[in-house]
Write an enzyme that holds these catalytic residues in place. Structure first.
Site, PDB file in Angstrom:
ATOM      1  N   HIS A  57       0.858  -1.186   0.000  1.00 45.40           N
ATOM      2  CA  HIS A  57       0.000   0.000   0.000  1.00 45.40           C
ATOM      3  C   HIS A  57       0.883   1.221   0.000  1.00 45.40           C
ATOM      4  O   HIS A  57       1.952   1.208   0.610  1.00 45.40           O
ATOM      5  CB  HIS A  57      -0.896  -0.004   1.252  1.00 45.40           C
ATOM      6  CG  HIS A  57      -2.055   0.909   1.127  1.00 45.40           C
ATOM      7  ND1 HIS A  57      -1.965   2.252   1.412  1.00 45.40           N
ATOM      8  CD2 HIS A  57      -3.320   0.687   0.702  1.00 45.40           C
ATOM      9  CE1 HIS A  57      -3.144   2.807   1.170  1.00 45.40           C
ATOM     10  NE2 HIS A  57      -3.982   1.880   0.738  1.00 45.40           N
TER      11      HIS A  57
ATOM     12  N   ASP B 123      -7.956  -5.431   0.139  1.00 48.95           N
ATOM     13  CA  ASP B 123      -8.438  -6.124  -1.052  1.00 48.95           C
ATOM     14  C   ASP B 123      -8.120  -7.602  -1.050  1.00 48.95           C
ATOM     15  O   ASP B 123      -8.716  -8.376  -1.794  1.00 48.95           O
ATOM     16  CB  ASP B 123      -7.844  -5.481  -2.306  1.00 48.95           C
ATOM     17  CG  ASP B 123      -8.348  -4.072  -2.457  1.00 48.95           C
ATOM     18  OD1 ASP B 123      -9.554  -3.894  -2.299  1.00 48.95           O
ATOM     19  OD2 ASP B 123      -7.540  -3.172  -2.696  1.00 48.95           O
TER      20      ASP B 123
HETATM   21  N1  CMC Z   1       4.247  -7.375  -5.026  1.00 54.77           N
HETATM   22  C1  CMC Z   1       5.602  -7.383  -5.155  1.00 54.77           C
HETATM   23  N2  CMC Z   1       6.379  -6.307  -4.946  1.00 54.77           N
HETATM   24  C2  CMC Z   1       5.781  -5.152  -4.582  1.00 54.77           C
HETATM   25  C3  CMC Z   1       4.386  -5.073  -4.427  1.00 54.77           C
HETATM   26  C4  CMC Z   1       3.610  -6.237  -4.650  1.00 54.77           C
HETATM   27  N3  CMC Z   1       2.290  -6.204  -4.513  1.00 54.77           N
HETATM   28  N4  CMC Z   1       4.041  -3.808  -4.070  1.00 54.77           N
HETATM   29  C5  CMC Z   1       5.194  -3.121  -4.006  1.00 54.77           C
HETATM   30  N5  CMC Z   1       6.247  -3.948  -4.310  1.00 54.77           N
HETATM   31  C6  CMC Z   1       7.677  -3.572  -4.276  1.00 54.77           C
HETATM   32  C7  CMC Z   1       8.067  -2.723  -5.474  1.00 54.77           C
HETATM   33  O1  CMC Z   1       8.501  -3.527  -6.555  1.00 54.77           O
HETATM   34  C8  CMC Z   1       9.167  -1.888  -4.871  1.00 54.77           C
HETATM   35  O2  CMC Z   1      10.323  -2.681  -4.793  1.00 54.77           O
HETATM   36  P1  CMC Z   1      11.786  -1.995  -4.959  1.00 54.77           P
HETATM   37  O3  CMC Z   1      11.903  -1.029  -3.820  1.00 54.77           O
HETATM   38  O4  CMC Z   1      12.740  -3.142  -4.876  1.00 54.77           O
HETATM   39  O5  CMC Z   1      11.770  -1.337  -6.304  1.00 54.77           O
HETATM   40  C9  CMC Z   1       8.704  -1.625  -3.436  1.00 54.77           C
HETATM   41  O6  CMC Z   1       7.861  -2.757  -3.119  1.00 54.77           O
HETATM   42  C10 CMC Z   1       7.919  -0.337  -3.260  1.00 54.77           C
HETATM   43  O7  CMC Z   1       6.841  -0.343  -4.205  1.00 54.77           O
HETATM   44  P2  CMC Z   1       6.247   0.927  -4.928  1.00 54.77           P
HETATM   45  O8  CMC Z   1       5.652   0.505  -6.218  1.00 54.77           O
HETATM   46  O9  CMC Z   1       7.255   2.021  -4.937  1.00 54.77           O
HETATM   47  O10 CMC Z   1       5.118   1.327  -3.895  1.00 54.77           O
HETATM   48  P3  CMC Z   1       3.891   2.241  -4.204  1.00 54.77           P
HETATM   49  O11 CMC Z   1       3.566   2.931  -2.927  1.00 54.77           O
HETATM   50  O12 CMC Z   1       4.105   3.091  -5.396  1.00 54.77           O
HETATM   51  O13 CMC Z   1       2.761   1.167  -4.592  1.00 54.77           O
HETATM   52  C11 CMC Z   1       0.815  -0.150  -4.618  1.00 54.77           C
HETATM   53  C12 CMC Z   1       1.669   0.867  -3.832  1.00 54.77           C
HETATM   54  C13 CMC Z   1      -0.468  -0.420  -3.821  1.00 54.77           C
HETATM   55  C14 CMC Z   1       0.412   0.444  -5.982  1.00 54.77           C
HETATM   56  C15 CMC Z   1       1.641  -1.451  -4.801  1.00 54.77           C
HETATM   57  O14 CMC Z   1       2.014  -1.981  -3.549  1.00 54.77           O
HETATM   58  C16 CMC Z   1       0.891  -2.496  -5.627  1.00 54.77           C
HETATM   59  O15 CMC Z   1       0.931  -2.454  -6.865  1.00 54.77           O
HETATM   60  N6  CMC Z   1       0.209  -3.469  -4.934  1.00 54.77           N
HETATM   61  C17 CMC Z   1      -0.603  -4.432  -5.647  1.00 54.77           C
HETATM   62  C18 CMC Z   1      -1.928  -3.807  -6.035  1.00 54.77           C
HETATM   63  C19 CMC Z   1      -2.842  -3.634  -4.848  1.00 54.77           C
HETATM   64  O16 CMC Z   1      -3.047  -4.548  -4.067  1.00 54.77           O
HETATM   65  N7  CMC Z   1      -3.440  -2.430  -4.749  1.00 54.77           N
HETATM   66  C20 CMC Z   1      -4.434  -2.124  -3.721  1.00 54.77           C
HETATM   67  C21 CMC Z   1      -4.062  -0.978  -2.894  1.00 54.77           C
HETATM   68  S1  CMC Z   1      -5.146  -0.856  -1.470  1.00 54.77           S
HETATM   69  C22 CMC Z   1      -6.632  -0.307  -2.091  1.00 54.77           C
HETATM   70  C23 CMC Z   1      -6.698   1.157  -2.316  1.00 54.77           C
HETATM   71  O17 CMC Z   1      -6.430   1.930  -1.393  1.00 54.77           O
HETATM   72  O18 CMC Z   1      -7.059   1.530  -3.448  1.00 54.77           O
END
Ligand code: CMC
Length: 430
Positions: free
Chosen positions: A306, A364
């Site tokens: 998240h 989710d």
């Molecule tokens: N699986 C594997 N690796 C992950 C995941 C995941 N679900 N989420 C983040 N990472 C890794 C990412 O690759 C990165 O690694 P590194 O630092 O080595 O490059 C690190 O964790 C930080 O990730 P980020 O993409 O910079 O984090 P973010 O804050 O931009 O992304 C997110 C948040 C929710 C978009 C992401 O965690 C994700 O895509 N999760 C899966 C989709 C999901 O479940 N979304 C629902 C969010 S909750 C509902 C809502 O509020 O809408």
């Protein structure tokens, strides 16, 4: 306001910017005059370090796993309150007194029906349309039917528009469902509670009696509470940005629905359930964990991670409990998808990759399984999220409209394209 200042130095010049404190949470540097004084912008794609507004509705401490609405913890509200009370709290700042609760429920109930001509809008859509496409269209179309509540400068009209949307969203969502499954629309029943009425509009058919299962109605209501608001997330920021131009409230909420649709936001529970199906059996989990960690593979564990919570999402705990209550009541004790989910959670939260990055199951992860057990197809999941989040969007929109400092939202950019070029006639271009 904190009496501290932040000092910015560029070359030989320095500037002071006030640091402001909220009631809780990190301080902010107020850089509203940065461009005027320094001729420079800040650069923050994804707004990871930017507070876009001042708000007193919802507070999240992502590191501690805390979510408060007007100071009340989400677990407290989900366990002891109900969705309409939560709506009252978000909109008016306080939990209702018994008299206010009765009055609010009556006012919402009064608005549950749709203008009859709106029902004809649905037939303009293909039957196989995603129900979120219908939601964007039909909610936007409310602006064409309820002209008497689109003057955003009139507090009474703002209130009526708010109640209309909270009341009509279940009707619109249930009709979107009925339309895509080819069943006749079922009208609202005002003798039922908010969640129970929604379930009957989705699952009753004219050919037989339908009795709402109270465990399912309670679970539905709790899912609505858990999704009611979540601070300045992407769809809420979209609603605020759309509303900042003075657009009417129905159009703003339609914009929020469009943003919510994406898989990184509201579409994640659908994606999480699809992923659990794809994994299929617990023995395949290591393969998927390895893929999630592989930087050359775009696969991510859906329902994990998240932007704000770097600890357990407090909503996920209640969702997990609700999920078990529903499955137990339905006698589903050995659901293979649930087995995969439990095992995946166990393995992932112990894995250093996920631990180091603060990646825990989010709401989710369990909501998809619960909604499936309640009888909803996966493409309805985001629709239910939009139904519940409508109150949060409206509360945030109202707060913005009522803020005397409110301006149109207009971010700037770091331009890296071509500088000036002279027009070349088409026959001279190579
Ligand atoms: N699986 C594997 N690796 C992950 C995941 C995941 N679900 N989420 C983040 N990472 C890794 C990412 O690759 C990165 O690694 P590194 O630092 O080595 O490059 C690190 O964790 C930080 O990730 P980020 O993409 O910079 O984090 P973010 O804050 O931009 O992304 C997110 C948040 C929710 C978009 C992401 O965690 C994700 O895509 N999760 C899966 C989709 C999901 O479940 N979304 C629902 C969010 S909750 C509902 C809502 O509020 O809408």
């Amino acid at each position: 306001m904190a009496d501290e200042n932040a000092t910015l130095r560029i070359g030989d010049e320095t500037w002071e910017f006030p640091i402001r404190s909220g009631s809780v949470g990190p301080d902010v540097m107020d850089i509203g005059t940065l461009y005027k004084h320094t001729d420079r912008f800040t650069f923050d794609p994804g707004f990871t370090s930017t507070a876009s507004c001042e708000s007193n509705i919802t507070y999240i401490d992502g590191d501690a796993g805390i979510l408060l609405h007007r100071g009340y913890a989400i677990d407290d509200l989900a366990e002891h309150g109900d969705f309409l009370e939560t709506c009252h709290l978000l909109l008016y700042g306080e939990l209702p007194t018994p008299a206010q609760k009765k009055d609010f429920e009556e006012r919402v109930t009064y608005h549950t029906m749709l203008h009859d001509q709106m029902t004809r809008l649905y037939s303009g859509f293909r039957r196989d349309a995603h129900p979120m496409a219908l939601m964007v269209g039909v909610v936007g179309a409310l602006s064409a039917f309820y002209h008497d509540s689109t003057d955003i400068t009139d507090p009474e009209q703002r209130d009526i528009a708010s109640l209309r949307m909270i009341a009509k969203m279940p009707t619109i969502a249930a009709m979107a469902y009925k339309y895509t499954v080819g069943q006749p629309f079922v009208y609202p029943r005002n003798d039922l509670g908010y969640a129970a009425n929604f379930l009957q509009m989705c699952f009753a058919v004219p050919a037989e009696d339908y009795k709402v299962n109270p465990v399912m109605a309670r679970a539905m209501d709790r899912i609505f509470v858990l999704h009611a608001d979540h601070e300045q997330n992407a769809s809420t920021s979209t609603v605020r940005l759309a509303g900042s131009s003075g657009a009417n409230p129905f159009a703003c909420i339609a914009a929020g629905i469009a943003c919510l649709w994406g898989p990184a936001h509201g579409g994640a529970n659908e994606a999480a359930l699809n992923m659990l199906h794809e994994i299929g059996t617990p023995d395949r989990i290591p393969e998927f964990i390895a893929r999630a960690k592989d930087k050359n593979d775009p696969f991510r564990l859906m329902g994990f991670g998240h932007r704000v919570y770097k600890n357990y999402d407090p909503r996920a705990k209640i969702m997990q409990q609700t999920c078990h209550e529903v499955l137990n009541d339905l006698g589903i004790t050995d659901d293979p998808i649930l087995d995969v989910a439990m095992e995946l959670e166990k393995i992932a939260v112990e894995d250093p990759y996920f631990k180091e990055r603060g990646l825990y199951p989010n709401i989710d992860f369990y909501s998809g399984i619960t909604l499936k057990a309640l009888g909803f197809p996966t493409d309805m999941f985001t629709v239910l999220f939009s139904l519940a989040r409508t109150v949060g969007w409206i509360a945030q929109w109202r707060e913005m409209i009522e803020d005397p400092r409110q301006k149109i939202g207009r971010p700037r950019q770091l331009y890296t394209g071509e500088t000036h070029r002279d027009y070349v006639p088409v026959d001279k271009r190579k």
